[in-house]
Design a protein around this motif. Structure first.
Motif, mmCIF file in Angstrom:
data_model
loop_
_atom_site.group_PDB
_atom_site.id
_atom_site.type_symbol
_atom_site.label_atom_id
_atom_site.label_comp_id
_atom_site.label_asym_id
_atom_site.label_seq_id
_atom_site.Cartn_x
_atom_site.Cartn_y
_atom_site.Cartn_z
ATOM 1 N N MET A 178 2.621 9.450 8.899
ATOM 2 C CA MET A 178 2.332 7.618 8.464
ATOM 3 C C MET A 178 3.304 7.368 7.693
ATOM 4 O O MET A 178 3.467 6.238 7.295
ATOM 5 N N LYS A 179 4.187 8.185 6.968
ATOM 6 C CA LYS A 179 5.031 7.950 6.156
ATOM 7 C C LYS A 179 6.174 7.195 6.528
ATOM 8 O O LYS A 179 6.745 6.289 6.116
ATOM 9 N N GLN A 180 6.417 7.415 8.028
ATOM 10 C CA GLN A 180 7.379 6.679 8.684
ATOM 11 C C GLN A 180 6.924 5.223 9.034
ATOM 12 O O GLN A 180 7.838 4.426 9.332
ATOM 13 N N GLU A 181 5.625 4.760 8.695
ATOM 14 C CA GLU A 181 5.459 3.532 8.914
ATOM 15 C C GLU A 181 5.098 2.994 7.621
ATOM 16 O O GLU A 181 4.232 1.685 7.489
ATOM 17 N N GLY A 182 5.185 3.422 6.526
ATOM 18 C CA GLY A 182 5.259 2.961 4.996
ATOM 19 C C GLY A 182 3.804 3.371 4.540
ATOM 20 O O GLY A 182 3.569 2.753 3.422
ATOM 21 N N GLU B 102 -1.050 -15.043 0.512
ATOM 22 C CA GLU B 102 0.068 -14.675 -0.585
ATOM 23 C C GLU B 102 1.084 -13.985 0.619
ATOM 24 O O GLU B 102 0.714 -13.116 1.378
ATOM 25 N N PRO B 103 2.300 -14.209 0.490
ATOM 26 C CA PRO B 103 3.272 -13.711 1.549
ATOM 27 C C PRO B 103 3.283 -12.179 1.728
ATOM 28 O O PRO B 103 3.282 -11.645 2.573
ATOM 29 N N SER B 104 3.279 -11.427 0.307
ATOM 30 C CA SER B 104 3.286 -10.175 0.410
ATOM 31 C C SER B 104 2.157 -9.532 1.072
ATOM 32 O O SER B 104 2.207 -8.371 1.632
ATOM 33 N N ASN B 105 1.047 -10.120 0.778
ATOM 34 C CA ASN B 105 -0.246 -9.784 1.301
ATOM 35 C C ASN B 105 -0.395 -9.864 2.765
ATOM 36 O O ASN B 105 -0.974 -9.167 3.394
ATOM 37 N N THR B 106 0.240 -11.030 3.143
ATOM 38 C CA THR B 106 0.045 -11.262 4.687
ATOM 39 C C THR B 106 0.861 -10.306 5.338
ATOM 40 O O THR B 106 0.634 -9.495 6.448
ATOM 41 N N GLU B 107 2.192 -9.954 4.806
ATOM 42 C CA GLU B 107 2.860 -8.793 5.323
ATOM 43 C C GLU B 107 2.285 -7.542 5.515
ATOM 44 O O GLU B 107 2.256 -6.799 6.275
ATOM 45 N N PHE B 108 1.702 -7.129 4.305
ATOM 46 C CA PHE B 108 0.873 -5.807 4.059
ATOM 47 C C PHE B 108 -0.128 -5.749 5.167
ATOM 48 O O PHE B 108 -0.441 -4.814 5.747
ATOM 49 N N ASN B 109 -0.786 -6.847 5.095
ATOM 50 C CA ASN B 109 -1.973 -6.807 6.372
ATOM 51 C C ASN B 109 -1.476 -6.640 7.833
ATOM 52 O O ASN B 109 -2.134 -5.825 8.491
ATOM 53 N N LYS C 236 -0.973 -2.880 12.269
ATOM 54 C CA LYS C 236 -0.299 -2.394 13.271
ATOM 55 C C LYS C 236 -0.476 -0.555 13.387
ATOM 56 O O LYS C 236 -0.713 -0.074 14.350
ATOM 57 N N SER C 237 -0.827 -0.196 11.926
ATOM 58 C CA SER C 237 -1.202 1.146 11.929
ATOM 59 C C SER C 237 -2.530 1.537 12.454
ATOM 60 O O SER C 237 -2.861 2.432 13.090
ATOM 61 N N LEU D 76 -6.140 -9.038 12.477
ATOM 62 C CA LEU D 76 -5.866 -9.449 11.405
ATOM 63 C C LEU D 76 -7.178 -10.117 10.779
ATOM 64 O O LEU D 76 -7.539 -11.051 11.509
ATOM 65 N N ASP D 77 -7.851 -9.545 9.725
ATOM 66 C CA ASP D 77 -8.962 -10.206 9.433
ATOM 67 C C ASP D 77 -8.979 -11.135 8.016
ATOM 68 O O ASP D 77 -8.382 -10.632 7.128
#
Length: 268
Positions: free
Chosen positions: A21-25, A155-162, A167-168, A233-234
């Motif tokens: 999972m480290k490879q996926e952040g 929030e842009p960073s939260n959207t990217e994180f979600n 994906k994982s 995405l919820d």
């Protein structure tokens, strides 16, 4: 067979999953949790009304945890379909006694300065604790990292994180889809439920199907991943009150994940 094929990963296996999972952040992630329901063929004779779920059918709620290879590592079922996923998950031993299932470790944050053209302070975050990924319905804790809910999800960073989390975490949706597609009996359980003791037969049936799921996976069975293109995405409107330590944990996981993908313009 259950103790051999369906068991919580030991320390060595958890570290192995974490490295994948480290490879996926998501270094420290050792699994994914999601809820599902197993429909019943008729209204139970014992407290039947509580088994009526939001999809307007009688069912059992089940919480399923799988690893990066889509093997089921833990589950709980027997709760009515009207129960929320978060509530049922909290009844699991790994939620009540996380120290017996996770290497919680310590959190530390190191800050380093990296010059990229004209700016950039990049945060290096070291996270030694282990956790599972979940959707936004679950409560954040040191061992459960859920997606952000609205309005924070916008929030842009939260959207990217979600997006990265989904994906994982979609592995869990695949695992549940595989389980139900391979064992048609789970699509509508044909057992009676007139007494509390009858629930044991349901649990044993579901348990047996999950053991077979893992056995076939170990044997290299070719799975038909019918939900391979689903990424959910919820964005739920109701906020959830969380404690500060759990929010700090999720914030650190988010920063490390986004930094892994070069998304450094985040806000807390």
């Amino acid at each position: 067979l259950g103790t051999k094929y369906l068991k919580w990963p030991d320390s060595s296996r958890r570290n192995e999953i974490s490295q994948v999972m480290k490879q996926e952040g998501f270094e420290g992630c050792i699994g994914f949790v999601d809820g599902t329901t197993f429909p019943l063929f008729q209204r139970p004779g014992y407290c039947g009304e509580v088994f009526f779920d939001r999809k307007k059918r009688y069912s059992l709620n089940a919480q399923v945890i799988c690893d990066c290879d889509k093997n089921i590592t833990a589950f709980i079922t027997g709760w009515p379909g009207s129960c929320t996923d978060s509530f049922v998950f909290k009844q699991m031993d790994l939620a009540k006694n996380p120290v017996n299932h996770f290497d919680t470790g310590k959190l530390s944050v190191s800050v380093c300065c990296v010059l990229i053209t004209t700016k950039a302070d990049t945060f290096g975050i070291l996270i030694t604790g282990q956790y599972v990924l979940a959707d936004s319905e679950y409560q954040a804790s040191r061992t459960v990292i859920p997606a952000y809910k609205a309005p924070a999800a916008y929030e842009p960073s939260n959207t990217e994180f979600n997006f990265r989390l989904a994906k994982s975490r979609v592995r869990n949706e695949h695992a549940i889809g595989i389980l139900k597609s391979c064992f048609a009996s789970l699509k509508e359980l044909q057992l009676h439920l007139y007494e509390r003791d009858h629930m044991l037969a349901y649990i044993k049936w579901i348990y047996a199907c999950m053991i077979l799921h893992n056995m076939l996976g170990d044997l290299g069975d070719a799975w038909d991943e019918i939900h391979s293109n689903i990424v959910k995405l919820d964005h739920e409107p109701l906020p959830h009150r969380r404690t500060r330590p759990s929010e700090n944990m999720r914030s650190l996981v988010k920063k490390k994940c986004l930094a892994h993908f070069g998304f450094n313009s985040y806000t807390d």
